[in-house]
Design a protein around this motif. Structure first.
Motif, PDB file in Angstrom:
ATOM      1  N   SER A 199       4.572  -1.554  16.493  1.00  0.00           N
ATOM      2  CA  SER A 199       5.091  -1.121  15.191  1.00  0.00           C
ATOM      3  C   SER A 199       4.061  -1.442  14.123  1.00  0.00           C
ATOM      4  CB  SER A 199       6.383  -1.861  14.846  1.00  0.00           C
ATOM      5  OG  SER A 199       7.330  -1.665  15.859  1.00  0.00           O
ATOM      6  N   THR A 200       3.829  -0.484  13.238  1.00  0.00           N
ATOM      7  CA  THR A 200       2.909  -0.761  12.127  1.00  0.00           C
ATOM      8  C   THR A 200       3.473  -0.219  10.814  1.00  0.00           C
ATOM      9  OG1 THR A 200       1.729   1.329  12.471  1.00  0.00           O
ATOM     10  CG2 THR A 200       0.807  -0.605  13.559  1.00  0.00           C
ATOM     11  N   VAL A 201       2.987  -0.803   9.732  1.00  0.00           N
ATOM     12  CA  VAL A 201       3.190  -0.222   8.404  1.00  0.00           C
ATOM     13  C   VAL A 201       1.772  -0.077   7.849  1.00  0.00           C
ATOM     14  CG1 VAL A 201       4.302  -0.437   6.146  1.00  0.00           C
ATOM     15  CG2 VAL A 201       5.373  -1.467   8.164  1.00  0.00           C
ATOM     16  N   VAL A 245     -12.070   8.622  16.848  1.00  0.00           N
ATOM     17  CA  VAL A 245     -11.928  10.065  16.635  1.00  0.00           C
ATOM     18  C   VAL A 245     -10.479  10.367  16.275  1.00  0.00           C
ATOM     19  CG1 VAL A 245     -12.199  12.355  17.651  1.00  0.00           C
ATOM     20  CG2 VAL A 245     -13.751  10.530  18.328  1.00  0.00           C
ATOM     21  N   GLU A 246     -10.273  10.846  15.060  1.00  0.00           N
ATOM     22  CA  GLU A 246      -8.905  11.186  14.634  1.00  0.00           C
ATOM     23  C   GLU A 246      -8.663  12.676  14.838  1.00  0.00           C
ATOM     24  OE1 GLU A 246      -7.895  10.469  10.478  1.00  0.00           O
ATOM     25  OE2 GLU A 246      -6.223  11.859  10.683  1.00  0.00           O
ATOM     26  N   THR A 247      -7.622  13.012  15.574  1.00  0.00           N
ATOM     27  CA  THR A 247      -7.258  14.425  15.752  1.00  0.00           C
ATOM     28  C   THR A 247      -5.766  14.589  15.502  1.00  0.00           C
ATOM     29  OG1 THR A 247      -6.869  14.048  18.115  1.00  0.00           O
ATOM     30  CG2 THR A 247      -8.977  15.005  17.496  1.00  0.00           C
ATOM     31  N   ASN A 276       4.380   4.144  13.462  1.00  0.00           N
ATOM     32  CA  ASN A 276       3.952   3.768  12.112  1.00  0.00           C
ATOM     33  C   ASN A 276       5.109   4.003  11.135  1.00  0.00           C
ATOM     34  OD1 ASN A 276       2.048   2.930  10.149  1.00  0.00           O
ATOM     35  ND2 ASN A 276       1.740   5.069   9.567  1.00  0.00           N
ATOM     36  N   LYS A 277       4.933   3.597   9.922  1.00  0.00           N
ATOM     37  CA  LYS A 277       5.984   3.688   8.888  1.00  0.00           C
ATOM     38  C   LYS A 277       7.220   2.913   9.346  1.00  0.00           C
ATOM     39  CE  LYS A 277       4.095   8.043   7.255  1.00  0.00           C
ATOM     40  NZ  LYS A 277       4.242   9.289   6.529  1.00  0.00           N
ATOM     41  N   SER A 278       6.959   1.776   9.968  1.00  0.00           N
ATOM     42  CA  SER A 278       8.063   0.959  10.461  1.00  0.00           C
ATOM     43  C   SER A 278       8.783   0.244   9.326  1.00  0.00           C
ATOM     44  CB  SER A 278       7.573  -0.051  11.507  1.00  0.00           C
ATOM     45  OG  SER A 278       7.275   0.642  12.706  1.00  0.00           O
ATOM     46  N   VAL A 314     -14.363  11.178   1.251  1.00  0.00           N
ATOM     47  CA  VAL A 314     -13.358  10.840   2.235  1.00  0.00           C
ATOM     48  C   VAL A 314     -12.387   9.847   1.620  1.00  0.00           C
ATOM     49  CG1 VAL A 314     -12.946   9.841   4.488  1.00  0.00           C
ATOM     50  CG2 VAL A 314     -14.917  11.315   4.131  1.00  0.00           C
ATOM     51  N   ARG A 315     -11.126  10.139   1.865  1.00  0.00           N
ATOM     52  CA  ARG A 315     -10.085   9.366   1.200  1.00  0.00           C
ATOM     53  C   ARG A 315      -9.999   7.935   1.738  1.00  0.00           C
ATOM     54  NH1 ARG A 315      -4.786   9.512   2.513  1.00  0.00           N
ATOM     55  NH2 ARG A 315      -5.313  11.152   3.981  1.00  0.00           N
ATOM     56  N   MET A 316     -10.415   7.763   2.998  1.00  0.00           N
ATOM     57  CA  MET A 316     -10.339   6.434   3.586  1.00  0.00           C
ATOM     58  C   MET A 316     -10.993   5.446   2.621  1.00  0.00           C
ATOM     59  SD  MET A 316     -11.342   7.468   7.403  1.00  0.00           S
ATOM     60  CE  MET A 316     -10.229   8.434   8.409  1.00  0.00           C
ATOM     61  N   GLY A 334      -1.786  12.279  16.851  1.00  0.00           N
ATOM     62  CA  GLY A 334      -0.363  12.269  16.485  1.00  0.00           C
ATOM     63  C   GLY A 334      -0.115  13.359  15.470  1.00  0.00           C
ATOM     64  N   PRO A 335       1.164  13.558  15.123  1.00  0.00           N
ATOM     65  CA  PRO A 335       1.494  14.655  14.193  1.00  0.00           C
ATOM     66  C   PRO A 335       0.874  14.451  12.809  1.00  0.00           C
ATOM     67  CG  PRO A 335       3.487  13.527  15.012  1.00  0.00           C
ATOM     68  CD  PRO A 335       2.328  12.806  15.577  1.00  0.00           C
ATOM     69  N   PRO A 336       0.722  15.538  12.055  1.00  0.00           N
ATOM     70  CA  PRO A 336       0.183  15.425  10.692  1.00  0.00           C
ATOM     71  C   PRO A 336       1.075  14.526   9.843  1.00  0.00           C
ATOM     72  CG  PRO A 336       0.470  17.741  11.320  1.00  0.00           C
ATOM     73  CD  PRO A 336       1.081  16.920  12.408  1.00  0.00           C
ATOM     74  N   GLY A 337       0.479  13.692   9.027  1.00  0.00           N
ATOM     75  CA  GLY A 337       1.244  12.844   8.114  1.00  0.00           C
ATOM     76  C   GLY A 337       1.796  11.575   8.740  1.00  0.00           C
ATOM     77  N   ALA A 338       1.493  11.337  10.017  1.00  0.00           N
ATOM     78  CA  ALA A 338       2.030  10.144  10.681  1.00  0.00           C
ATOM     79  C   ALA A 338       1.385   8.859  10.169  1.00  0.00           C
ATOM     80  CB  ALA A 338       1.840  10.265  12.192  1.00  0.00           C
ATOM     81  N   GLY A 339       0.237   9.007   9.529  1.00  0.00           N
ATOM     82  CA  GLY A 339      -0.456   7.827   9.004  1.00  0.00           C
ATOM     83  C   GLY A 339      -1.712   7.487   9.794  1.00  0.00           C
ATOM     84  N   LYS A 340      -2.247   8.454  10.514  1.00  0.00           N
ATOM     85  CA  LYS A 340      -3.430   8.214  11.356  1.00  0.00           C
ATOM     86  C   LYS A 340      -4.633   7.758  10.525  1.00  0.00           C
ATOM     87  CE  LYS A 340      -3.339  12.449  12.877  1.00  0.00           C
ATOM     88  NZ  LYS A 340      -2.101  12.861  12.161  1.00  0.00           N
ATOM     89  N   SER A 341      -4.935   8.512   9.467  1.00  0.00           N
ATOM     90  CA  SER A 341      -6.111   8.166   8.657  1.00  0.00           C
ATOM     91  C   SER A 341      -5.965   6.772   8.051  1.00  0.00           C
ATOM     92  CB  SER A 341      -6.314   9.193   7.546  1.00  0.00           C
ATOM     93  OG  SER A 341      -6.552  10.467   8.096  1.00  0.00           O
ATOM     94  N   THR A 342      -4.762   6.486   7.573  1.00  0.00           N
ATOM     95  CA  THR A 342      -4.524   5.171   6.968  1.00  0.00           C
ATOM     96  C   THR A 342      -4.751   4.067   8.003  1.00  0.00           C
ATOM     97  OG1 THR A 342      -2.769   6.334   5.751  1.00  0.00           O
ATOM     98  CG2 THR A 342      -2.918   3.951   5.442  1.00  0.00           C
ATOM     99  N   LEU A 343      -4.265   4.297   9.211  1.00  0.00           N
ATOM    100  CA  LEU A 343      -4.439   3.301  10.279  1.00  0.00           C
ATOM    101  C   LEU A 343      -5.901   3.166  10.685  1.00  0.00           C
ATOM    102  CD1 LEU A 343      -1.594   3.652  12.949  1.00  0.00           C
ATOM    103  CD2 LEU A 343      -2.189   1.631  11.607  1.00  0.00           C
TER     104      LEU A 343
END
Ligand SMILES: Nc1nc2c(ncn2[C@@H]2O[C@H](COP(=O)(O)OP(=O)(O)O)[C@@H](O)[C@H]2O)c(=O)[nH]1
Ligand SMILES: [Mg+2]
Length: 317
Positions: A227-229, A146-148, A194-196, A100-102, A55-64
């Motif tokens: 939907s996720t937050v 795998v996060e891309t 995300n960011k719902s 790693v920030r995770m 997904g796009p940068p900043g969408a919240g992939k790493s957080t998810l």
């Protein structure tokens, strides 16, 4: 320090994280020992299921990813995380689990995090990512995430290696359109808004859902829109459930086995092609023949096409 591959692999097989990190580096950097390593580890691969998150940068992939990995841990699964993100501060060969920030899964010894340096050609990166996944698989992880960043062709190739692909978007208008342009609609098995916690999340979800209705149902799976937050971990349980549901479907339908078979075929073809070219090259002293033809083309006496045909004629091909 001289490299003793056999000792390193022995430690790897004993579950040593440092050895894992070292092996990944050797494979990632195309060290001369890389083919031997992958060959030795091959019999131990084939168990891990791969989940792509894009997904796009900043969408919240790493957080998810952080949350989903933590959820997988509650099922006692070992999890490998591979982050392929040119914008991430930890790309460029950070040590496994290091810097790693995770957060929550960081210190858990059942989670192995690796960031890939996204150098080289995109095709090469996809292949490297796949090989790193093979190493993690041989190490004994049950799931690999795998996060891309889903912005271009190279990322799509990487996502293509995943068994199940999660596309993460945010409610902002235009994101869905971008997703379509980037080809994310085609590759997603599960979609997440995300960011719902933001307004317009519901609208975005409905719009995406109706856009997806136009997509043909593939192998009995209609991609859900969730939907996720991620910041609060909301919707993670449902996302995890859908991921496992989809993976189960792929396993029971034989699709994963089929993919593996195709992968094996492609690998054999690739190895054969390289070997055949190499041996023909040496046998026919192609280097010298080519040098002579280059001179001829430069002097105006031939063209690259004629020269190639001439070389084939001389070598009896
Ligand atoms: N408001 C809000 N912010 C979020 C949510 N999930 C992630 N973020 C924030 O969005 C930013 C980007 O998140 P990150 O996981 O790094 O996104 P990535 O680039 O897709 O991996 C960070 O500041 C997160 O804290 C969410 O559900 N709601
Ligand atoms: Mg990220």
């Amino acid at each position: 320090m001289p490299l003793d591959v056999q000792t390193l692999l022995k430690r790897f097989r004993e579950g040593d994280r440092v050895a894992l990190s070292r092996v990944i580096s050797l494979v990632e950097n195309d060290h001369p020992s890389s083919p031997v390593i992958l060959d030795t580890l091959y019999p131990f691969t084939g168990k891990a299921l791969r989940v792509g998150v894009t997904g796009p940068p900043g969408a919240g992939k790493s957080t998810l990813v952080d949350h989903v990995a933590a959820r997988m841990r509650t099922d006692s699964q070992k999890v490998g995380i591979v982050a392929v993100d040119p914008t991430s501060p930890f790309s460029g060969g950070a040590l496994l689990g290091d810097r790693v920030r995770m957060s929550s899964v960081n210190l858990d010894d059942g989670v192995f995090i690796r960031s890939m340096a996204s150098r080289g050609s995109s095709g090469g990166l996809a292949w490297k990512t796949f090989e790193v996944c093979e190493v993690l698989d041989a190490f004994g992880v049950d799931r690999i995430i795998v996060e891309t960043v889903g912005v271009g062709q190279g990322e799509l190739e990487i996502a293509d290696e995943a068994h199940s692909t999660v596309v993460v978007l945010v409610p902002e208008s235009g994101d869905g359109v971008q997703a379509m342009k980037a080809g994310l609609m085609e590759i997603g098995d599960i979609f997440v808004i995300n960011k719902s916690d933001r307004e317009s999340a519901d609208t975005a979800r409905r719009m995406l859902d109706s856009a997806l209705e136009l997509k043909p149902v593939k192998n009995g799976w209609r991609p859900p829109v969730l939907s996720t937050v991620a910041l609060k971990g909301e919707g993670v349980e449902e996302l995890h459930r859908k991921i496992e549901e989809h993976l189960r479907l792929l396993v029971t339908s034989g699709s994963i086995q089929h993919r593996r078979m195709e992968g094996v075929r492609a690998k054999i073809v690739e190895i054969l092609r390289n070997r055949i070219i190499q041996s023909a090259w040496e046998r026919n002293k192609l280097g010298r023949l080519i040098d002579a033809e280059v001179v001829s083309v430069m002097a105006g006496g031939s063209t690259p096409y004629k020269s190639a045909a001439e070389i084939l004629r001389k070598t009896g091909q």
